[in-house]
Enzyme design. Structure first.
Site, PDB file in Angstrom:
ATOM      1  N   SER A 145       0.837  -1.197   0.000  1.00 24.96           N
ATOM      2  CA  SER A 145       0.000   0.000   0.000  1.00 24.96           C
ATOM      3  C   SER A 145       0.874   1.250   0.000  1.00 24.96           C
ATOM      4  O   SER A 145       1.607   1.489  -0.954  1.00 24.96           O
ATOM      5  CB  SER A 145      -0.969  -0.035   1.187  1.00 24.96           C
ATOM      6  OG  SER A 145      -2.145   0.677   0.856  1.00 24.96           O
ATOM      7  N   LYS A 197     -22.509  15.795   9.523  1.00 22.84           N
ATOM      8  CA  LYS A 197     -21.397  16.166  10.398  1.00 22.84           C
ATOM      9  C   LYS A 197     -21.024  15.031  11.347  1.00 22.84           C
ATOM     10  O   LYS A 197     -19.859  14.855  11.697  1.00 22.84           O
ATOM     11  CB  LYS A 197     -21.776  17.420  11.200  1.00 22.84           C
ATOM     12  CG  LYS A 197     -20.623  18.003  12.010  1.00 22.84           C
ATOM     13  CD  LYS A 197     -19.503  18.474  11.103  1.00 22.84           C
ATOM     14  CE  LYS A 197     -18.382  19.110  11.910  1.00 22.84           C
ATOM     15  NZ  LYS A 197     -17.238  19.477  11.064  1.00 22.84           N
TER      16      LYS A 197
END
Length: 327
Positions: A145, A197
């Site tokens: 990765s 949020k």
């Protein structure tokens, strides 16, 4: 005054004087030891000094452990800890040093955050473009990765026969801890300015929002691999489904150049670059960092603290170029 009283008084005076002398000597020795330690260390922070050979040399840049933001206690944990800001500074110094002939990038990392992984990759590219000097990459246990991404700045990529690499992709993960909180009697309260949020309980629409972000980072990763390995983006996407590869599989698919033991790779690199001198950065631990870490370890944590820290680490919402390691 009796004879016994006089003798006792004399003994008390002698003990007082001896105790005082010992106290003065102890304080003096302690102060000298502290000054001696402080002369080699930065009191407030970890220090790094660039002191390369005065002749041609190859610089070793180590990327070991998780690639992430550097904290004040990183260098206290010993080997296997990547120090991000110090590594970037080190590469900057190498660019300015005419005796440097190239970089041996030693990668032993399962990846890390998107931000730091790409920042290191771009700094290595800047080194190449600014100096025209080569970067050779060696993959140890892991170069997966984000660890694979930074390797894309290299001109040549070598891997140990037992390297795990690949895992080209992005992950953003977390846990819904509300059920556990409820069982433990912990009430979670969130007052927000908008419906998206708070992501403690992910809705399908919120998952779609974060999926778009993950896709954006993924496309960037694919483009970096395509450039680094001189492949098309479509060819990379065939390989970039998140899976890891063995060294043999990586070579067959064009993700690395050679399979080699470290010493053999070093010999080839030295012969090609014409120097057998190596240099790598060394850091010294600041006394304040060391003291704070020791104090932190001495203070026991409550079950609530442990739960909160665990939840925070799992629910960080930070996009990662990271390969999960099987235990």
């Amino acid at each position: 005054m009796k004879k016994k009283q006089i003798i006792g008084l004399v003994i008390a005076v002698v003990l007082f004087i001896v105790t005082g002398v010992i106290s003065v000597l102890t304080n003096t020795i302690s102060r000298n030891m502290l000054q001696e330690q402080m002369s080699g260390f930065d009191f407030l922070a970890d220090s790094y000094e660039f002191d390369p050979p005065e002749e041609d040399y190859i610089a070793v840049v180590r990327v070991e452990g998780t690639i992430q933001e550097q904290s004040g206690s990183d260098s206290l944990s010993g080997s296997g800890v990547y120090q991000h800001s110090t590594t970037l500074e080190y590469i900057d110094n190498l660019m300015d040093d005419s005796n440097n002939r190239g970089i041996l990038l030693y990668v032993d990392s399962p990846g890390g955050t998107v931000y730091e992984s790409e920042e290191l990759y771009l700094k290595l590219k800047e080194y190449k473009e600014t100096t025209g000097r080569p970067i050779w990459d060696y993959m140890a246990h892991y170069a997966a990765s984000g660890g694979y991404m930074v390797s894309m700045a290299a001109d040549k990529i070598y891997a140990n026969p037992n390297t795990t690499t690949g895992s080209i992709g992005v992950i953003m993960s977390g846990y819904d801890m509300s059920g556990l909180y409820e069982k433990l009697g912990i009430r979670y309260i969130s007052i927000t300015s908008g419906e998206n949020k708070d992501s403690s309980k992910m809705t399908d629409s919120q998952i779609d929002i974060y999926q778009e972000q993950v896709n954006e980072y993924y496309n960037k990763f694919v483009d970096i691999v395509a450039e680094g390995r001189k492949m098309t983006a479509d060819d990379v996407r065939v390989l970039a489904d998140g899976r890891t590869y063995t060294a043999n599989q990586a070579k067959e698919n064009g993700l690395i150049d050679e399979i080699s033991l470290y010493d053999d790779m070093v010999d080839v690199m030295c012969e090609e670059l014409g120097t057998y001198e190596f240099y790598e950065m060394e850091t010294q631990t600041g006394m304040l960092s060391s003291l704070l870490l020791k104090v932190e370890k001495l203070v026991p944590k409550s079950e609530a603290q442990i739960l909160k820290e665990t939840a925070a680490s799992m629910e960080s919402g930070v996009p990662m170029y990271y390969a999960e390691q099987l235990q």
